[in-house]
Design a protein around this motif. Structure first.
Motif, PDB file in Angstrom:
ATOM      1  N   GLN A  44       8.712   5.327 -11.263  1.00  0.00           N
ATOM      2  CA  GLN A  44       8.197   6.549 -10.631  1.00  0.00           C
ATOM      3  C   GLN A  44       6.674   6.651 -10.686  1.00  0.00           C
ATOM      4  O   GLN A  44       6.116   7.747 -10.665  1.00  0.00           O
ATOM      5  CB  GLN A  44       8.836   7.796 -11.247  1.00  0.00           C
ATOM      6  N   LYS A  45       5.985   5.508 -10.759  1.00  0.00           N
ATOM      7  CA  LYS A  45       4.526   5.513 -10.745  1.00  0.00           C
ATOM      8  C   LYS A  45       4.044   4.837  -9.467  1.00  0.00           C
ATOM      9  O   LYS A  45       4.540   3.780  -9.079  1.00  0.00           O
ATOM     10  CB  LYS A  45       3.978   4.788 -11.971  1.00  0.00           C
ATOM     11  N   GLU A  46       3.049   5.439  -8.856  1.00  0.00           N
ATOM     12  CA  GLU A  46       2.547   4.926  -7.592  1.00  0.00           C
ATOM     13  C   GLU A  46       1.561   3.776  -7.809  1.00  0.00           C
ATOM     14  O   GLU A  46       0.627   3.878  -8.608  1.00  0.00           O
ATOM     15  CB  GLU A  46       1.839   6.034  -6.805  1.00  0.00           C
ATOM     16  N   TYR A  47       1.790   2.695  -7.095  1.00  0.00           N
ATOM     17  CA  TYR A  47       0.854   1.585  -7.001  1.00  0.00           C
ATOM     18  C   TYR A  47       0.182   1.687  -5.631  1.00  0.00           C
ATOM     19  O   TYR A  47       0.869   1.831  -4.616  1.00  0.00           O
ATOM     20  CB  TYR A  47       1.562   0.237  -7.101  1.00  0.00           C
ATOM     21  N   ILE A  48      -1.132   1.589  -5.591  1.00  0.00           N
ATOM     22  CA  ILE A  48      -1.853   1.639  -4.322  1.00  0.00           C
ATOM     23  C   ILE A  48      -2.599   0.328  -4.122  1.00  0.00           C
ATOM     24  O   ILE A  48      -3.364  -0.102  -4.996  1.00  0.00           O
ATOM     25  CB  ILE A  48      -2.859   2.800  -4.280  1.00  0.00           C
ATOM     26  N   ALA A  49      -2.357  -0.301  -2.988  1.00  0.00           N
ATOM     27  CA  ALA A  49      -3.068  -1.529  -2.609  1.00  0.00           C
ATOM     28  C   ALA A  49      -3.878  -1.249  -1.358  1.00  0.00           C
ATOM     29  O   ALA A  49      -3.340  -0.729  -0.371  1.00  0.00           O
ATOM     30  CB  ALA A  49      -2.084  -2.668  -2.358  1.00  0.00           C
ATOM     31  N   VAL A  50      -5.154  -1.561  -1.415  1.00  0.00           N
ATOM     32  CA  VAL A  50      -6.047  -1.357  -0.275  1.00  0.00           C
ATOM     33  C   VAL A  50      -6.657  -2.712   0.092  1.00  0.00           C
ATOM     34  O   VAL A  50      -7.205  -3.411  -0.778  1.00  0.00           O
ATOM     35  CB  VAL A  50      -7.164  -0.349  -0.591  1.00  0.00           C
ATOM     36  N   PRO A  70     -16.370  -7.737   1.800  1.00  0.00           N
ATOM     37  CA  PRO A  70     -15.596  -8.395   2.874  1.00  0.00           C
ATOM     38  C   PRO A  70     -14.383  -9.134   2.324  1.00  0.00           C
ATOM     39  O   PRO A  70     -14.439  -9.750   1.255  1.00  0.00           O
ATOM     40  CB  PRO A  70     -16.602  -9.381   3.483  1.00  0.00           C
ATOM     41  N   LEU A  71     -13.282  -9.055   3.057  1.00  0.00           N
ATOM     42  CA  LEU A  71     -12.078  -9.823   2.754  1.00  0.00           C
ATOM     43  C   LEU A  71     -11.680  -9.683   1.290  1.00  0.00           C
ATOM     44  O   LEU A  71     -11.510 -10.658   0.559  1.00  0.00           O
ATOM     45  CB  LEU A  71     -12.288 -11.295   3.109  1.00  0.00           C
ATOM     46  N   SER A  72     -11.501  -8.451   0.862  1.00  0.00           N
ATOM     47  CA  SER A  72     -11.140  -8.191  -0.529  1.00  0.00           C
ATOM     48  C   SER A  72     -10.076  -7.109  -0.575  1.00  0.00           C
ATOM     49  O   SER A  72      -9.674  -6.550   0.450  1.00  0.00           O
ATOM     50  CB  SER A  72     -12.370  -7.754  -1.338  1.00  0.00           C
ATOM     51  N   TYR A  73      -9.638  -6.799  -1.781  1.00  0.00           N
ATOM     52  CA  TYR A  73      -8.588  -5.804  -1.953  1.00  0.00           C
ATOM     53  C   TYR A  73      -8.747  -5.156  -3.326  1.00  0.00           C
ATOM     54  O   TYR A  73      -9.509  -5.614  -4.192  1.00  0.00           O
ATOM     55  CB  TYR A  73      -7.198  -6.443  -1.847  1.00  0.00           C
ATOM     56  N   SER A  74      -7.991  -4.085  -3.524  1.00  0.00           N
ATOM     57  CA  SER A  74      -7.910  -3.432  -4.828  1.00  0.00           C
ATOM     58  C   SER A  74      -6.478  -2.981  -5.051  1.00  0.00           C
ATOM     59  O   SER A  74      -5.799  -2.542  -4.108  1.00  0.00           O
ATOM     60  CB  SER A  74      -8.852  -2.223  -4.886  1.00  0.00           C
ATOM     61  N   LEU A  75      -6.008  -3.113  -6.281  1.00  0.00           N
ATOM     62  CA  LEU A  75      -4.670  -2.651  -6.652  1.00  0.00           C
ATOM     63  C   LEU A  75      -4.773  -1.788  -7.894  1.00  0.00           C
ATOM     64  O   LEU A  75      -5.282  -2.237  -8.930  1.00  0.00           O
ATOM     65  CB  LEU A  75      -3.744  -3.837  -6.922  1.00  0.00           C
ATOM     66  N   ALA A  84      -3.985   0.262   3.845  1.00  0.00           N
ATOM     67  CA  ALA A  84      -3.585   0.623   2.481  1.00  0.00           C
ATOM     68  C   ALA A  84      -2.109   0.983   2.463  1.00  0.00           C
ATOM     69  O   ALA A  84      -1.599   1.604   3.403  1.00  0.00           O
ATOM     70  CB  ALA A  84      -4.414   1.798   1.971  1.00  0.00           C
ATOM     71  N   PHE A  85      -1.431   0.576   1.411  1.00  0.00           N
ATOM     72  CA  PHE A  85      -0.037   0.952   1.231  1.00  0.00           C
ATOM     73  C   PHE A  85       0.235   1.246  -0.231  1.00  0.00           C
ATOM     74  O   PHE A  85      -0.540   0.871  -1.115  1.00  0.00           O
ATOM     75  CB  PHE A  85       0.913  -0.141   1.741  1.00  0.00           C
ATOM     76  N   SER A  86       1.332   1.941  -0.466  1.00  0.00           N
ATOM     77  CA  SER A  86       1.784   2.240  -1.822  1.00  0.00           C
ATOM     78  C   SER A  86       3.126   1.588  -2.060  1.00  0.00           C
ATOM     79  O   SER A  86       3.924   1.421  -1.139  1.00  0.00           O
ATOM     80  CB  SER A  86       1.901   3.754  -2.050  1.00  0.00           C
ATOM     81  N   ARG A  87       3.367   1.213  -3.310  1.00  0.00           N
ATOM     82  CA  ARG A  87       4.683   0.769  -3.762  1.00  0.00           C
ATOM     83  C   ARG A  87       5.091   1.691  -4.904  1.00  0.00           C
ATOM     84  O   ARG A  87       4.292   1.970  -5.807  1.00  0.00           O
ATOM     85  CB  ARG A  87       4.648  -0.682  -4.280  1.00  0.00           C
ATOM     86  N   ILE A  88       6.316   2.165  -4.873  1.00  0.00           N
ATOM     87  CA  ILE A  88       6.790   3.024  -5.954  1.00  0.00           C
ATOM     88  C   ILE A  88       8.282   2.796  -6.131  1.00  0.00           C
ATOM     89  O   ILE A  88       9.040   2.761  -5.159  1.00  0.00           O
ATOM     90  CB  ILE A  88       6.464   4.514  -5.686  1.00  0.00           C
ATOM     91  N   ALA A  89       8.691   2.591  -7.375  1.00  0.00           N
ATOM     92  CA  ALA A  89      10.088   2.312  -7.697  1.00  0.00           C
ATOM     93  C   ALA A  89      10.706   3.521  -8.390  1.00  0.00           C
ATOM     94  O   ALA A  89      10.044   4.213  -9.181  1.00  0.00           O
ATOM     95  CB  ALA A  89      10.195   1.088  -8.593  1.00  0.00           C
ATOM     96  N   ALA A  90      11.971   3.764  -8.124  1.00  0.00           N
ATOM     97  CA  ALA A  90      12.636   4.950  -8.641  1.00  0.00           C
ATOM     98  C   ALA A  90      12.736   4.938 -10.157  1.00  0.00           C
ATOM     99  O   ALA A  90      12.726   6.004 -10.790  1.00  0.00           O
ATOM    100  CB  ALA A  90      14.030   5.069  -8.030  1.00  0.00           C
TER     101      ALA A  90
END
Length: 700
Positions: A546-552, A592-597, A537-543
């Motif tokens: 300023q909202k967090e995106y989470i991808a798992v 299996p082999l899936s993701y969520s954003l 899992a990782f997050s992307r956030i832009a200045a």
């Protein structure tokens, strides 16, 4: 938006679980080991507003906002059969056509790329990168120049691919669609024209029938008088353009590279004439050659071949001069990225920091995603990869500019890697792995690069020519016997199908990325890695947002669940599997082999730093690493801090060195630079520009 409930779907920005899995209720009830079928989107929806037309104007657009399509013109589409053989008036650039041979020319051309701009644009592409298109030596002892890397003329287009005017038409048509065009260029070598009397006869053939190359001679051998005597066979005298390239004295003339030691720089690349790029006159002339190309054709940037085989001092002169010239004639965002065939970020980053190239192809991304998703290796490789982004950070470089790719014309295709790593899985799982890996590329930091044909499920039989199939109906038997992913078609068919499930997945991913700039520009934070569950899992956030995106990502073949601590009370579903949130915990249940954003609906809470300390420095891959420990006043699941580091000289003057925005916080410098540091100033600032500063002495 409801707290503690299933996350709500977003109207037009939702790319549904559909984007990757596209599953119905019935599909969800299937065995967890059976991947879901791809989503359907209507043709009208895909074509209404192409992504490129939703982006900033190409002249003002930052590279981070782009999605690249890498195409080999000869194998793409043949719009003008009249040019298939090249130019009969120039024998060196004539011939080599054999549509049944995987090695030879197949007739694709620049007008063919122009003719397929609808196909490319509707895929969501905003930048086209073509293999080299300058005039080549068509036939050499070891094959045919269908790839374009055997240049003899740096001023005009190879006649197999069309004319200078054809290229200008392509660029104008692409620009009219707000699509950029990038050239693939070579400065390391030219075609194989120069021969050695100690190695070749007067006609240029090897003296020994079984001989395949000329042994490399070291600098020590040259100093002791053991040298080659270069010459050019009579039929190829003065074939190179500009004329200065015909002088053997500007080449290294040391024989074939053995791919290690000094031969990496001064050896001939598989027999190609290796230019002595350490010579000031060569540097000046090469800069002029490519400045002239920019002036004539107005491309948007260069991809540079064989970068690690050229003196790094050459790049220090070349890259800034090229960018400056492009800017001076009205191309303010001209971008350069280099090919450094190495997966180690410490090596790759040498060329963006010391070498002054704006970016490189991220072979580290390629190798690690290949290992994890196509071979089932440890998912920790991915978190380690992104933790190593600090190697790229200096005063003018950022890992956000790295060019991500999954397959290419040298290494091989996505489909081939999957076939090799999992030869016995179902067709549905092969499709799922391809779509999941492309999704990972589009959501990760860096600029996505799609290799032509991967969107049609091409598989190939390996690297090099085995990964260069035709999009037009092919006559190559070893291509046509391959089973493609996601389709019943073969390469014997035309493969410009906008209804291919991978193509449609990429359309949706492009829409998602363009609708959410944080997925292009946001910092990439490792959030969770579980080797046993094969979860990352990782997050992307832009200045600015300023909202967090989470991808798992669930990269395993079994259903997995994950609960993450989060800082916002509400998150909205953007794509993939549905998540739930309750009491600042996000819960993901992934087939299996899936993701969520998901994306937070409120701004991230401010990180308040109260103390900065320096930890013990150490050497890593020949670089000086200075770690920093930051203590915060508040406890958060994800801290967002901009850490800026300046050097301070004896007069008190400050020089910006680098910034780091993700944990672990580090300054990484070449050891020779780090040894000169006496004092640094460290400044942390949060989204509200609340700062703390500290001056740290580095001397005992």
């Amino acid at each position: 938006m409801l707290k503690a409930t299933t996350l709500h779907l977003l109207g037009m920005t939702l790319i549904t679980s559909s984007l990757l899995n596209g599953c119905s209720k019935e599909d969800h009830q299937k065995s967890a080991s059976t991947p879901n079928v791809p989503a359907e989107i209507s043709k009208s929806e895909a074509l209404v507003v192409p992504v490129s037309e939703t982006l900033p104007h190409y002249l003002a657009r930052d590279i981070q906002d782009d999605i690249f399509y890498f195409v080999m013109p000869d194998r793409f589409h043949n719009a003008n059969p009249a040019n298939d053989m090249g130019d009969p008036n120039r024998p060196i650039s004539y011939g080599g056509l054999d549509k049944t041979s995987k090695w030879a020319f197949h007739g694709g051309d620049i007008p063919g790329v122009t003719a397929k701009l609808d196909y490319i644009q509707n895929l969501g592409i905003s930048a086209i990168w073509m293999t080299p298109i300058l005039r080549n030596k068509a036939v050499q002892k070891d094959g045919f120049g269908h790839h374009g890397y055997w240049v003899v003329d740096f001023t005009e287009i190879d006649p197999h691919f069309g004319s200078n005017d054809d290229l200008k038409i392509l660029i104008d048509e692409a620009h009219a669609r707000n699509i950029k065009v990038f050239f693939d260029i070579i400065t390391n070598h030219t075609a194989d024209v120069i021969k050695f009397k100690e190695c070749h006869d007067t006609a240029g053939k090897f003296l020994a029938a079984a001989q395949k190359g000329c042994p490399f001679k070291t600098d020590e051998q040259l100093a002791n008088g053991d040298t080659y005597t270069p010459f050019v066979p009579e039929k190829e005298v003065n074939v190179k353009v500009p004329a200065w390239l015909n002088d053997p004295a500007i080449y290294n003339n040391q024989g074939d590279s053995i791919w290690q030691g000094e031969s990496v720089i001064t050896g001939d690349f598989a027999g190609l004439d290796d230019i002595n790029t350490s010579l000031p006159t060569v540097q000046e002339n090469m800069i002029n050659v490519f400045n002239d190309l920019i002036t004539e054709f107005k491309p948007d940037g260069f991809r540079i071949d064989t970068v690690k085989h050229v003196d790094i001092e050459f790049w220090q002169a070349f890259a800034p001069a090229i960018v400056k010239h492009a800017q001076s004639i009205g191309i303010p965002k001209f971008h350069i990225f280099g090919e450094v065939y190495d997966g180690n970020p410490a090596v790759l980053s040498d060329f963006t920091t010391t070498g002054k190239l704006p970016s490189v192809l991220d072979f580290g991304f390629h190798f690690n995603v290949k290992d994890v998703l196509y071979s089932g290796m440890d998912v920790n490789r991915l978190s380690t990869l992104f933790s190593s982004d600090d190697f790229y950070r200096d005063h003018d470089s950022t890992p956000l500019d790295l060019m991500n790719f999954l397959g290419n014309h040298d290494a091989g295709r996505v489909g081939y890697f999957i076939e090799q790593g999992f030869p016995n899985i179902t067709d549905a799982e092969k499709l799922q792995r391809s779509k999941l890996s492309h999704t990972f590329m589009y959501l990760s930091r860096g600029v996505p690069v799609v290799y032509y044909g991967d969107e049609q499920g091409f598989t190939g039989d390996g690297g090099d020519v085995d990964a260069r199939e035709n999009m037009d109906p092919s006559q190559v038997n070893v291509y046509n016997d391959n089973t493609l992913i996601g389709t019943s078609a073969t390469t014997a068919d035309s493969n410009f199908d906008p209804n291919h499930p991978i193509y449609k997945t990429l359309v949706n991913l492009a829409k998602l990325r363009s609708a959410h700039p944080a997925l292009s520009r946001g910092e990439h934070h490792n959030r969770h890695v579980d080797a046993d569950k094969h979860l990352y899992a990782f997050s992307r956030i832009a200045a600015d947002e300023q909202k967090e995106y989470i991808a798992v990502f669930n990269m395993s073949n079994t259903r997995q669940s994950l609960t993450l601590d989060v800082d916002s009370s509400n998150y909205e579903q953007l794509s993939g599997e549905i998540a739930t949130v309750s009491n600042n915990k996000a819960m993901f249940d992934l087939p299996p082999l899936s993701y969520s954003l998901v994306r937070a609906t409120e701004k991230a809470p401010l990180s308040i730093a109260k103390r900065i300390e320096i930890s013990n420095s150490y050497i890593d891959n020949g670089k000086l690493v200075i770690p920093f420990e930051i203590e915060f006043e508040n406890t958060l699941a994800l801290h967002n801090i901009n850490l800026s580091i300046f050097s301070i000289d004896e007069t008190g003057s400050r020089t910006f060195l680098a910034k780091d925005t993700t944990y672990p916080y580090r300054l990484i410098l070449p050891t020779e630079h780090g040894s000169k540091l006496n004092k640094i100033e460290v400044v942390t600032s949060n989204f509200d520009d609340i700062k703390i500063q500290k001056i740290i002495s580095l001397t005992p």
